[in-house]
Design a protein around this motif. Structure first.
Motif, PDB file in Angstrom:
ATOM      1  N   MET A   1      26.938 -39.580  21.192  1.00 51.86           N
ATOM      2  CA  MET A   1      26.522 -40.244  19.977  1.00 51.86           C
ATOM      3  C   MET A   1      27.524 -41.362  19.677  1.00 51.86           C
ATOM      4  SD  MET A   1      25.978 -38.714  16.111  1.00 51.86           S
ATOM      5  CE  MET A   1      25.881 -37.102  16.794  1.00 51.86           C
ATOM      6  N   LYS A   2      27.003 -42.532  19.415  1.00 51.67           N
ATOM      7  CA  LYS A   2      27.874 -43.652  19.075  1.00 51.67           C
ATOM      8  C   LYS A   2      28.271 -43.561  17.605  1.00 51.67           C
ATOM      9  CE  LYS A   2      26.100 -46.811  22.507  1.00 51.67           C
ATOM     10  NZ  LYS A   2      25.556 -48.126  22.789  1.00 51.67           N
ATOM     11  N   ASN A   3      29.372 -44.243  17.277  1.00 50.43           N
ATOM     12  CA  ASN A   3      29.798 -44.241  15.887  1.00 50.43           C
ATOM     13  C   ASN A   3      30.567 -45.525  15.578  1.00 50.43           C
ATOM     14  OD1 ASN A   3      32.841 -43.802  16.021  1.00 50.43           O
ATOM     15  ND2 ASN A   3      32.111 -42.104  17.295  1.00 50.43           N
ATOM     16  N   ARG A   4      30.776 -45.753  14.308  1.00 55.76           N
ATOM     17  CA  ARG A   4      31.488 -46.939  13.821  1.00 55.76           C
ATOM     18  C   ARG A   4      32.883 -46.586  13.315  1.00 55.76           C
ATOM     19  NH1 ARG A   4      28.613 -48.814   9.051  1.00 55.76           N
ATOM     20  NH2 ARG A   4      30.086 -50.536   9.176  1.00 55.76           N
ATOM     21  N   LEU A   5      33.399 -45.453  13.750  1.00 55.99           N
ATOM     22  CA  LEU A   5      34.657 -44.953  13.200  1.00 55.99           C
ATOM     23  C   LEU A   5      35.811 -45.932  13.385  1.00 55.99           C
ATOM     24  CD1 LEU A   5      35.909 -42.610  11.713  1.00 55.99           C
ATOM     25  CD2 LEU A   5      36.302 -41.504  13.907  1.00 55.99           C
ATOM     26  N   GLU A   6      35.977 -46.460  14.587  1.00 60.70           N
ATOM     27  CA  GLU A   6      37.090 -47.394  14.819  1.00 60.70           C
ATOM     28  C   GLU A   6      36.933 -48.645  13.959  1.00 60.70           C
ATOM     29  OE1 GLU A   6      39.522 -49.642  18.401  1.00 60.70           O
ATOM     30  OE2 GLU A   6      37.656 -48.598  18.872  1.00 60.70           O
ATOM     31  N   GLU A   7      35.730 -49.160  13.895  1.00 61.26           N
ATOM     32  CA  GLU A   7      35.457 -50.348  13.063  1.00 61.26           C
ATOM     33  C   GLU A   7      35.802 -50.090  11.600  1.00 61.26           C
ATOM     34  OE1 GLU A   7      31.412 -52.410  11.261  1.00 61.26           O
ATOM     35  OE2 GLU A   7      31.282 -51.297  13.143  1.00 61.26           O
ATOM     36  N   LEU A   8      35.345 -48.966  11.076  1.00 60.89           N
ATOM     37  CA  LEU A   8      35.598 -48.633   9.672  1.00 60.89           C
ATOM     38  C   LEU A   8      37.078 -48.408   9.412  1.00 60.89           C
ATOM     39  CD1 LEU A   8      32.582 -46.208   9.238  1.00 60.89           C
ATOM     40  CD2 LEU A   8      32.809 -48.482   8.201  1.00 60.89           C
ATOM     41  N   ARG A   9      37.733 -47.740  10.335  1.00 63.79           N
ATOM     42  CA  ARG A   9      39.162 -47.474  10.194  1.00 63.79           C
ATOM     43  C   ARG A   9      39.954 -48.781  10.163  1.00 63.79           C
ATOM     44  NH1 ARG A   9      42.941 -47.469  13.895  1.00 63.79           N
ATOM     45  NH2 ARG A   9      41.559 -47.272  15.694  1.00 63.79           N
ATOM     46  N   ARG A  10      39.639 -49.674  11.084  1.00 60.44           N
ATOM     47  CA  ARG A  10      40.357 -50.951  11.153  1.00 60.44           C
ATOM     48  C   ARG A  10      40.092 -51.815   9.918  1.00 60.44           C
ATOM     49  NH1 ARG A  10      42.588 -52.250  16.260  1.00 60.44           N
ATOM     50  NH2 ARG A  10      42.034 -50.716  17.847  1.00 60.44           N
ATOM     51  N   GLU A  11      38.850 -51.797   9.424  1.00 67.04           N
ATOM     52  CA  GLU A  11      38.517 -52.562   8.217  1.00 67.04           C
ATOM     53  C   GLU A  11      39.397 -52.155   7.042  1.00 67.04           C
ATOM     54  OE1 GLU A  11      34.384 -52.012   7.336  1.00 67.04           O
ATOM     55  OE2 GLU A  11      33.725 -53.378   8.931  1.00 67.04           O
ATOM     56  N   ARG A  12      39.774 -50.896   7.022  1.00 65.36           N
ATOM     57  CA  ARG A  12      40.593 -50.382   5.915  1.00 65.36           C
ATOM     58  C   ARG A  12      42.087 -50.409   6.226  1.00 65.36           C
ATOM     59  NH1 ARG A  12      35.641 -48.992   5.674  1.00 65.36           N
ATOM     60  NH2 ARG A  12      34.588 -48.371   3.770  1.00 65.36           N
ATOM     61  N   ASN A  35      36.224 -42.905  21.057  1.00 69.44           N
ATOM     62  CA  ASN A  35      35.866 -43.193  22.442  1.00 69.44           C
ATOM     63  C   ASN A  35      34.579 -42.517  22.889  1.00 69.44           C
ATOM     64  OD1 ASN A  35      38.073 -44.875  23.015  1.00 69.44           O
ATOM     65  ND2 ASN A  35      39.394 -43.090  23.192  1.00 69.44           N
ATOM     66  N   GLY A  36      33.940 -41.773  21.980  1.00 69.14           N
ATOM     67  CA  GLY A  36      32.680 -41.119  22.309  1.00 69.14           C
ATOM     68  C   GLY A  36      32.822 -39.901  23.206  1.00 69.14           C
ATOM     69  N   ARG A  37      34.033 -39.368  23.336  1.00 65.84           N
ATOM     70  CA  ARG A  37      34.246 -38.182  24.170  1.00 65.84           C
ATOM     71  C   ARG A  37      33.979 -36.886  23.401  1.00 65.84           C
ATOM     72  NH1 ARG A  37      39.094 -41.087  25.551  1.00 65.84           N
ATOM     73  NH2 ARG A  37      40.197 -39.635  24.196  1.00 65.84           N
ATOM     74  N   ILE A  56      26.153 -40.301   6.553  1.00 66.04           N
ATOM     75  CA  ILE A  56      26.420 -39.956   7.955  1.00 66.04           C
ATOM     76  C   ILE A  56      25.735 -40.958   8.877  1.00 66.04           C
ATOM     77  CG2 ILE A  56      25.902 -38.266   9.760  1.00 66.04           C
ATOM     78  CD1 ILE A  56      26.574 -36.078   7.795  1.00 66.04           C
ATOM     79  N   GLU A  57      24.512 -41.355   8.534  1.00 69.47           N
ATOM     80  CA  GLU A  57      23.756 -42.288   9.366  1.00 69.47           C
ATOM     81  C   GLU A  57      24.407 -43.668   9.438  1.00 69.47           C
ATOM     82  OE1 GLU A  57      22.451 -40.484   6.891  1.00 69.47           O
ATOM     83  OE2 GLU A  57      20.989 -39.170   7.862  1.00 69.47           O
ATOM     84  N   GLU A  58      25.213 -44.010   8.446  1.00 70.23           N
ATOM     85  CA  GLU A  58      25.907 -45.298   8.465  1.00 70.23           C
ATOM     86  C   GLU A  58      27.163 -45.253   9.337  1.00 70.23           C
ATOM     87  OE1 GLU A  58      25.214 -47.480   4.287  1.00 70.23           O
ATOM     88  OE2 GLU A  58      26.013 -45.432   4.098  1.00 70.23           O
ATOM     89  N   VAL A  59      27.637 -44.064   9.637  1.00 70.48           N
ATOM     90  CA  VAL A  59      28.841 -43.911  10.456  1.00 70.48           C
ATOM     91  C   VAL A  59      28.462 -43.557  11.901  1.00 70.48           C
ATOM     92  CG1 VAL A  59      31.012 -42.645  10.781  1.00 70.48           C
ATOM     93  CG2 VAL A  59      30.194 -43.158   8.464  1.00 70.48           C
ATOM     94  N   PHE A  60      27.510 -42.637  12.059  1.00 74.81           N
ATOM     95  CA  PHE A  60      27.123 -42.129  13.371  1.00 74.81           C
ATOM     96  C   PHE A  60      25.733 -42.623  13.732  1.00 74.81           C
ATOM     97  CE2 PHE A  60      30.240 -39.291  11.598  1.00 74.81           C
ATOM     98  CZ  PHE A  60      31.134 -39.173  12.655  1.00 74.81           C
ATOM     99  N   ILE A  61      25.604 -43.149  14.951  1.00 75.69           N
ATOM    100  CA  ILE A  61      24.344 -43.736  15.403  1.00 75.69           C
ATOM    101  C   ILE A  61      23.721 -42.814  16.446  1.00 75.69           C
ATOM    102  CG2 ILE A  61      23.283 -45.718  16.541  1.00 75.69           C
ATOM    103  CD1 ILE A  61      26.611 -46.268  14.986  1.00 75.69           C
ATOM    104  N   TYR A  62      22.603 -42.227  16.079  1.00 80.68           N
ATOM    105  CA  TYR A  62      21.892 -41.355  17.016  1.00 80.68           C
ATOM    106  C   TYR A  62      20.967 -42.215  17.858  1.00 80.68           C
ATOM    107  CZ  TYR A  62      18.676 -37.967  18.933  1.00 80.68           C
ATOM    108  OH  TYR A  62      17.918 -37.229  19.797  1.00 80.68           O
ATOM    109  N   GLU A  63      21.011 -41.996  19.164  1.00 74.98           N
ATOM    110  CA  GLU A  63      20.118 -42.705  20.068  1.00 74.98           C
ATOM    111  C   GLU A  63      19.227 -41.690  20.770  1.00 74.98           C
ATOM    112  OE1 GLU A  63      22.930 -44.862  22.478  1.00 74.98           O
ATOM    113  OE2 GLU A  63      22.755 -46.620  21.171  1.00 74.98           O
ATOM    114  N   GLU A  64      17.932 -41.966  20.801  1.00 67.64           N
ATOM    115  CA  GLU A  64      16.981 -41.068  21.458  1.00 67.64           C
ATOM    116  C   GLU A  64      17.401 -40.858  22.907  1.00 67.64           C
ATOM    117  OE1 GLU A  64      14.326 -39.416  20.214  1.00 67.64           O
ATOM    118  OE2 GLU A  64      14.793 -40.205  18.235  1.00 67.64           O
ATOM    119  N   GLY A  65      17.135 -39.658  23.403  1.00 71.49           N
ATOM    120  CA  GLY A  65      17.448 -39.355  24.784  1.00 71.49           C
ATOM    121  C   GLY A  65      18.865 -38.888  25.021  1.00 71.49           C
ATOM    122  N   GLN A  66      19.630 -38.665  23.968  1.00 69.37           N
ATOM    123  CA  GLN A  66      21.006 -38.195  24.118  1.00 69.37           C
ATOM    124  C   GLN A  66      21.132 -36.702  23.836  1.00 69.37           C
ATOM    125  OE1 GLN A  66      23.739 -40.463  21.782  1.00 69.37           O
ATOM    126  NE2 GLN A  66      23.767 -42.121  23.235  1.00 69.37           N
TER     127      GLN A  66
END
Length: 67
Positions: A1-12, A35-37, A56-66
């Motif tokens: 699952m992808k996420n925006r955690l690094e982006e959000l952390r750096r913004e702050r 790193n998505g691990r 949660i949906e704004e932080v974590f991006i669910y992609e079909e097939g994962q």
């Protein structure tokens, strides 16, 4: 699952250690999430979203097939 955690952390202007401390997890957990691990538990996902004032949906991006 992808996420925006690094982006959000750096913004702050936070480093991984500061965010980890705020969320009561290890710095390694933050690195693995960024790193998505590692996918967080639902409890941790809620804590992360709440910390950033987002859904949660704004932080974590669910992609079909994962499933």
């Amino acid at each position: 699952m992808k996420n925006r955690l690094e982006e959000l952390r750096r913004e702050r202007g936070l480093n991984q250690e500061e965010l980890a401390r705020a969320l009561r997890v290890s710095r390694q957990t933050i690195g693995s999430l960024e790193n998505g691990r590692y996918n967080p538990s639902i409890t941790l996902a809620f804590r992360i979203a709440r910390y950033f004032g987002l859904s949660i949906e704004e932080v974590f991006i669910y992609e079909e097939g994962q499933d």
